[in-house]
Design a protein around this motif. Structure first.
Motif, PDB file in Angstrom:
ATOM      1  N   GLU A 151     -14.715   6.201  -0.597  1.00  0.00           N
ATOM      2  CA  GLU A 151     -14.537   6.602   0.803  1.00  0.00           C
ATOM      3  C   GLU A 151     -13.054   6.909   1.075  1.00  0.00           C
ATOM      4  O   GLU A 151     -12.724   7.905   1.731  1.00  0.00           O
ATOM      5  CB  GLU A 151     -15.077   5.481   1.703  1.00  0.00           C
ATOM      6  CG  GLU A 151     -15.074   5.799   3.190  1.00  0.00           C
ATOM      7  CD  GLU A 151     -13.761   5.454   3.870  1.00  0.00           C
ATOM      8  OE1 GLU A 151     -13.293   6.285   4.669  1.00  0.00           O
ATOM      9  OE2 GLU A 151     -13.202   4.369   3.576  1.00  0.00           O
ATOM     10  N   ILE A 152     -12.148   6.075   0.542  1.00  0.00           N
ATOM     11  CA  ILE A 152     -10.714   6.296   0.773  1.00  0.00           C
ATOM     12  C   ILE A 152     -10.267   7.603   0.108  1.00  0.00           C
ATOM     13  O   ILE A 152      -9.566   8.410   0.717  1.00  0.00           O
ATOM     14  CB  ILE A 152      -9.886   5.102   0.245  1.00  0.00           C
ATOM     15  CG1 ILE A 152     -10.175   3.857   1.089  1.00  0.00           C
ATOM     16  CG2 ILE A 152      -8.388   5.426   0.270  1.00  0.00           C
ATOM     17  CD1 ILE A 152      -9.514   2.590   0.564  1.00  0.00           C
ATOM     18  N   SER A 153     -10.672   7.837  -1.140  1.00  0.00           N
ATOM     19  CA  SER A 153     -10.277   9.059  -1.846  1.00  0.00           C
ATOM     20  C   SER A 153     -10.768  10.301  -1.121  1.00  0.00           C
ATOM     21  O   SER A 153     -10.045  11.287  -0.999  1.00  0.00           O
ATOM     22  CB  SER A 153     -10.846   9.079  -3.267  1.00  0.00           C
ATOM     23  OG  SER A 153     -10.289   8.056  -4.019  1.00  0.00           O
ATOM     24  N   ARG A 154     -12.024  10.254  -0.667  1.00  0.00           N
ATOM     25  CA  ARG A 154     -12.570  11.411   0.038  1.00  0.00           C
ATOM     26  C   ARG A 154     -11.740  11.694   1.283  1.00  0.00           C
ATOM     27  O   ARG A 154     -11.352  12.824   1.554  1.00  0.00           O
ATOM     28  CB  ARG A 154     -14.030  11.139   0.396  1.00  0.00           C
ATOM     29  CG  ARG A 154     -14.833  12.381   0.697  1.00  0.00           C
ATOM     30  CD  ARG A 154     -16.328  12.161   0.484  1.00  0.00           C
ATOM     31  NE  ARG A 154     -16.797  10.897   1.041  1.00  0.00           N
ATOM     32  CZ  ARG A 154     -17.270   9.874   0.309  1.00  0.00           C
ATOM     33  NH1 ARG A 154     -17.328   9.951  -0.997  1.00  0.00           N
ATOM     34  NH2 ARG A 154     -17.667   8.765   0.900  1.00  0.00           N
ATOM     35  N   ARG A 155     -11.431  10.654   2.038  1.00  0.00           N
ATOM     36  CA  ARG A 155     -10.708  10.802   3.304  1.00  0.00           C
ATOM     37  C   ARG A 155      -9.272  11.282   3.051  1.00  0.00           C
ATOM     38  O   ARG A 155      -8.784  12.170   3.752  1.00  0.00           O
ATOM     39  CB  ARG A 155     -10.713   9.437   4.008  1.00  0.00           C
ATOM     40  CG  ARG A 155      -9.922   9.322   5.252  1.00  0.00           C
ATOM     41  CD  ARG A 155     -10.429   8.168   6.132  1.00  0.00           C
ATOM     42  NE  ARG A 155     -10.754   6.937   5.434  1.00  0.00           N
ATOM     43  CZ  ARG A 155      -9.887   5.914   5.265  1.00  0.00           C
ATOM     44  NH1 ARG A 155      -8.666   5.985   5.720  1.00  0.00           N
ATOM     45  NH2 ARG A 155     -10.285   4.818   4.647  1.00  0.00           N
ATOM     46  N   GLU A 203      -6.561  -4.746   5.285  1.00  0.00           N
ATOM     47  CA  GLU A 203      -5.753  -3.667   5.878  1.00  0.00           C
ATOM     48  C   GLU A 203      -4.491  -3.409   5.054  1.00  0.00           C
ATOM     49  O   GLU A 203      -4.143  -2.256   4.775  1.00  0.00           O
ATOM     50  CB  GLU A 203      -5.349  -4.025   7.309  1.00  0.00           C
ATOM     51  CG  GLU A 203      -6.496  -3.937   8.297  1.00  0.00           C
ATOM     52  CD  GLU A 203      -5.995  -3.937   9.734  1.00  0.00           C
ATOM     53  OE1 GLU A 203      -5.023  -4.672  10.021  1.00  0.00           O
ATOM     54  OE2 GLU A 203      -6.575  -3.199  10.551  1.00  0.00           O
ATOM     55  N   ILE A 204      -3.807  -4.486   4.670  1.00  0.00           N
ATOM     56  CA  ILE A 204      -2.613  -4.334   3.832  1.00  0.00           C
ATOM     57  C   ILE A 204      -3.013  -3.688   2.514  1.00  0.00           C
ATOM     58  O   ILE A 204      -2.344  -2.765   2.020  1.00  0.00           O
ATOM     59  CB  ILE A 204      -1.936  -5.705   3.608  1.00  0.00           C
ATOM     60  CG1 ILE A 204      -1.417  -6.263   4.947  1.00  0.00           C
ATOM     61  CG2 ILE A 204      -0.804  -5.595   2.580  1.00  0.00           C
ATOM     62  CD1 ILE A 204      -0.902  -7.695   4.874  1.00  0.00           C
ATOM     63  N   ALA A 205      -4.121  -4.152   1.953  1.00  0.00           N
ATOM     64  CA  ALA A 205      -4.584  -3.633   0.662  1.00  0.00           C
ATOM     65  C   ALA A 205      -4.879  -2.135   0.752  1.00  0.00           C
ATOM     66  O   ALA A 205      -4.577  -1.376  -0.172  1.00  0.00           O
ATOM     67  CB  ALA A 205      -5.819  -4.400   0.206  1.00  0.00           C
ATOM     68  N   GLU A 206      -5.449  -1.694   1.866  1.00  0.00           N
ATOM     69  CA  GLU A 206      -5.756  -0.260   1.997  1.00  0.00           C
ATOM     70  C   GLU A 206      -4.472   0.569   1.974  1.00  0.00           C
ATOM     71  O   GLU A 206      -4.387   1.607   1.310  1.00  0.00           O
ATOM     72  CB  GLU A 206      -6.546   0.014   3.281  1.00  0.00           C
ATOM     73  CG  GLU A 206      -6.846   1.501   3.441  1.00  0.00           C
ATOM     74  CD  GLU A 206      -7.889   1.813   4.506  1.00  0.00           C
ATOM     75  OE1 GLU A 206      -8.722   0.930   4.816  1.00  0.00           O
ATOM     76  OE2 GLU A 206      -7.876   2.950   5.022  1.00  0.00           O
ATOM     77  N   CYS A 207      -3.447   0.113   2.687  1.00  0.00           N
ATOM     78  CA  CYS A 207      -2.157   0.823   2.673  1.00  0.00           C
ATOM     79  C   CYS A 207      -1.595   0.900   1.251  1.00  0.00           C
ATOM     80  O   CYS A 207      -1.164   1.965   0.795  1.00  0.00           O
ATOM     81  CB  CYS A 207      -1.149   0.106   3.566  1.00  0.00           C
ATOM     82  SG  CYS A 207      -1.538   0.167   5.323  1.00  0.00           S
ATOM     83  N   LEU A 208      -1.584  -0.246   0.561  1.00  0.00           N
ATOM     84  CA  LEU A 208      -0.982  -0.293  -0.773  1.00  0.00           C
ATOM     85  C   LEU A 208      -1.818   0.497  -1.779  1.00  0.00           C
ATOM     86  O   LEU A 208      -1.284   1.094  -2.722  1.00  0.00           O
ATOM     87  CB  LEU A 208      -0.811  -1.748  -1.235  1.00  0.00           C
ATOM     88  CG  LEU A 208       0.061  -2.641  -0.332  1.00  0.00           C
ATOM     89  CD1 LEU A 208       0.267  -4.009  -0.992  1.00  0.00           C
ATOM     90  CD2 LEU A 208       1.410  -1.998  -0.025  1.00  0.00           C
ATOM     91  N   TYR A 209      -3.138   0.524  -1.578  1.00  0.00           N
ATOM     92  CA  TYR A 209      -4.019   1.277  -2.484  1.00  0.00           C
ATOM     93  C   TYR A 209      -3.775   2.783  -2.332  1.00  0.00           C
ATOM     94  O   TYR A 209      -3.666   3.517  -3.316  1.00  0.00           O
ATOM     95  CB  TYR A 209      -5.486   0.940  -2.199  1.00  0.00           C
ATOM     96  CG  TYR A 209      -6.432   1.599  -3.182  1.00  0.00           C
ATOM     97  CD1 TYR A 209      -6.724   1.001  -4.397  1.00  0.00           C
ATOM     98  CD2 TYR A 209      -7.005   2.842  -2.891  1.00  0.00           C
ATOM     99  CE1 TYR A 209      -7.563   1.615  -5.318  1.00  0.00           C
ATOM    100  CE2 TYR A 209      -7.845   3.465  -3.797  1.00  0.00           C
ATOM    101  CZ  TYR A 209      -8.129   2.849  -5.007  1.00  0.00           C
ATOM    102  OH  TYR A 209      -8.950   3.469  -5.906  1.00  0.00           O
ATOM    103  N   ILE A 210      -3.672   3.251  -1.093  1.00  0.00           N
ATOM    104  CA  ILE A 210      -3.402   4.680  -0.854  1.00  0.00           C
ATOM    105  C   ILE A 210      -2.062   5.060  -1.492  1.00  0.00           C
ATOM    106  O   ILE A 210      -1.932   6.112  -2.118  1.00  0.00           O
ATOM    107  CB  ILE A 210      -3.418   4.983   0.662  1.00  0.00           C
ATOM    108  CG1 ILE A 210      -4.853   4.867   1.199  1.00  0.00           C
ATOM    109  CG2 ILE A 210      -2.840   6.374   0.949  1.00  0.00           C
ATOM    110  CD1 ILE A 210      -4.958   4.882   2.717  1.00  0.00           C
ATOM    111  N   GLY A 262     -12.292  -5.755  -0.662  1.00  0.00           N
ATOM    112  CA  GLY A 262     -13.455  -5.079  -0.072  1.00  0.00           C
ATOM    113  C   GLY A 262     -13.263  -3.600   0.194  1.00  0.00           C
ATOM    114  O   GLY A 262     -14.079  -2.974   0.869  1.00  0.00           O
ATOM    115  N   LEU A 263     -12.188  -3.021  -0.349  1.00  0.00           N
ATOM    116  CA  LEU A 263     -11.954  -1.581  -0.144  1.00  0.00           C
ATOM    117  C   LEU A 263     -13.052  -0.764  -0.805  1.00  0.00           C
ATOM    118  O   LEU A 263     -13.622  -1.165  -1.814  1.00  0.00           O
ATOM    119  CB  LEU A 263     -10.613  -1.161  -0.766  1.00  0.00           C
ATOM    120  CG  LEU A 263      -9.356  -1.819  -0.240  1.00  0.00           C
ATOM    121  CD1 LEU A 263      -8.146  -1.187  -0.925  1.00  0.00           C
ATOM    122  CD2 LEU A 263      -9.261  -1.652   1.262  1.00  0.00           C
TER     123      LEU A 263
END
Ligand code: 5GP
Ligand code: MN
Ligand code: MN
Length: 341
Positions: free
Chosen positions: A194-198, A153-160, A189-190
């Motif tokens: 999927e993140i870029s599309r969203r 979850e932390i990684a997703e925030c920092l990646y965005i 595991g990001l």
């Protein structure tokens, strides 16, 4: 050092110490991602009275409404009036704090995490790295030194945050260290596609139609220096209304304008109120748009800057043309052809 002071500010908090996280008005991916990623890290470390907020309308842009950590957010009006520690994210100057500047004044301690070269170091402790591609780079280092786990979850925030400020790893500040950080984040595991599309590639039909209208009135004209062009357009509140869209829909508009091959400088005017416009400016290298922005009351970087303008569209455009004629354009200078945030 500043790092030791920053670590102490967190580790020496009393167990009931209230922590208020603040990012800049009209938050982008780096502002929200850095703030919420750090907030989740603090939560994992056991910090309990913890809020995150930003000035202005308490509205999270639609693309970010799936970001982890959103439950930390409170409207600015409900933020702790006198927190023990305030931490600011991606904020270069107090002007970007809006009404929340009073929390800074009343806080027991304040910590500024940022990467803008123009940062005024308005906190009591300032971790400002102008070489960092995003504020999330500073956040990842601080979380690591605090011993916070880097979970998905932390990684997703920092990646965005990192993907936002590097233009999805396209701009010049996309160093090996940026890719190494991205690798650490992806290893949790990001799914980057999927993140870029969203986050970057999803817009309502109304927004696509709105962009059609606004791009159709784009103007290309000669710049003060021969051979260089200026390209610009504007979007009104009526445009937004007609297509049922919110103002944040126009944040990526500058990217659809600045790609014009014939232009070194681009700008867009986004109407905020009757005679008030948020201006975004970009350069491909020959022009220092921060000189224009600073002269007109704003700020930013050489290749990406902004300000708030007052008046009619022709008034604002004339003011920008006049500033561009005052030496902001250097014909001998060619730089990177994408913005350096
Ligand atoms: P954007 O065009 O993406 O909104 O902003 C580009 C850059 O210009 C940002 O990184 C920020 O540093 C700066 N900027 C944009 N708007 C303003 C403003 O109203 N005031 C100041 N001081 N800087 C701004
Ligand atoms: Mn930002
Ligand atoms: Mn940033």
């Amino acid at each position: 050092t500043e790092w030791a002071a920053a670590l102490a500010a967190v580790t020496e908090l009393p167990t009931d110490g209230r922590v208020l996280l603040i990012c800049h008005v009209n938050p982008d991916g780096d502002a929200l991602g850095s703030m919420l990623g750090f907030g989740l890290g603090l939560r994992r470390l056991g910090v309990r009275p913890l809020q995150a907020t930003f000035p202005g309308r308490p509205e999270v842009p639609e693309p970010f409404r799936t970001m982890p950590g959103l439950d930390l957010l409170v409207p600015a009006s409900e933020a702790y009036p006198d927190p023990d520690l305030v931490i600011c994210f991606d904020i270069a100057a107090v002007s970007r704090l809006g009404d929340l500047v009073d929390r800074l004044d009343r806080a027991g301690a304040s910590l500024v995490l940022d990467h803008h070269a123009s940062n005024t170091r308005f906190g009591r402790i300032n971790l400002v790295d102008p070489d960092a591609a995003a504020t999330s780079v500073v956040v990842e280092q601080l979380l690591d030194r605090l011993g916070a786990p880097l979970d998905r979850e932390i990684a997703e925030c920092l990646y965005i945050a990192l993907a936002t400020d590097t233009g999805s790893f396209r701009f010049d500040m996309t160093t090996p260290a940026v890719h190494e950080m991205a690798a650490r984040l992806l290893a949790t595991g990001l799914r980057p596609g999927e993140i870029s599309r969203r986050i970057f590639d999803t817009r309502p039909y109304g927004a696509v139609r709105l962009y059609g209208d606004v791009l159709a009135r784009t103007q290309l004209e000669p710049l003060a220096v021969d051979g260089l062009g200026l390209v610009w357009t504007y979007a009104t509140l009526e445009d937004l209304d007609r297509h049922g869209q919110r103002p944040y829909t126009l944040e990526p508009l500058i990217d659809s304008v600045r790609c014009t091959a014939e232009a070194d400088v681009s700008f867009v005017l986004k109407q905020v109120a009757e005679a008030e416009w948020a201006v975004s400016m970009r350069s491909k290298g020959a022009t220092d748009v921060s000189r224009v922005a600073v002269a007109l009351g704003g700020g930013g970087h050489r290749l990406a800057a902004g300000f708030t303008a007052y008046g009619s569209v022709p008034d604002v455009v004339d003011a920008i043309r006049a500033e561009l004629g005052r030496g902001a354009v250097d014909p001998g200078q060619t730089g990177p052809n994408l913005q350096d945030q």
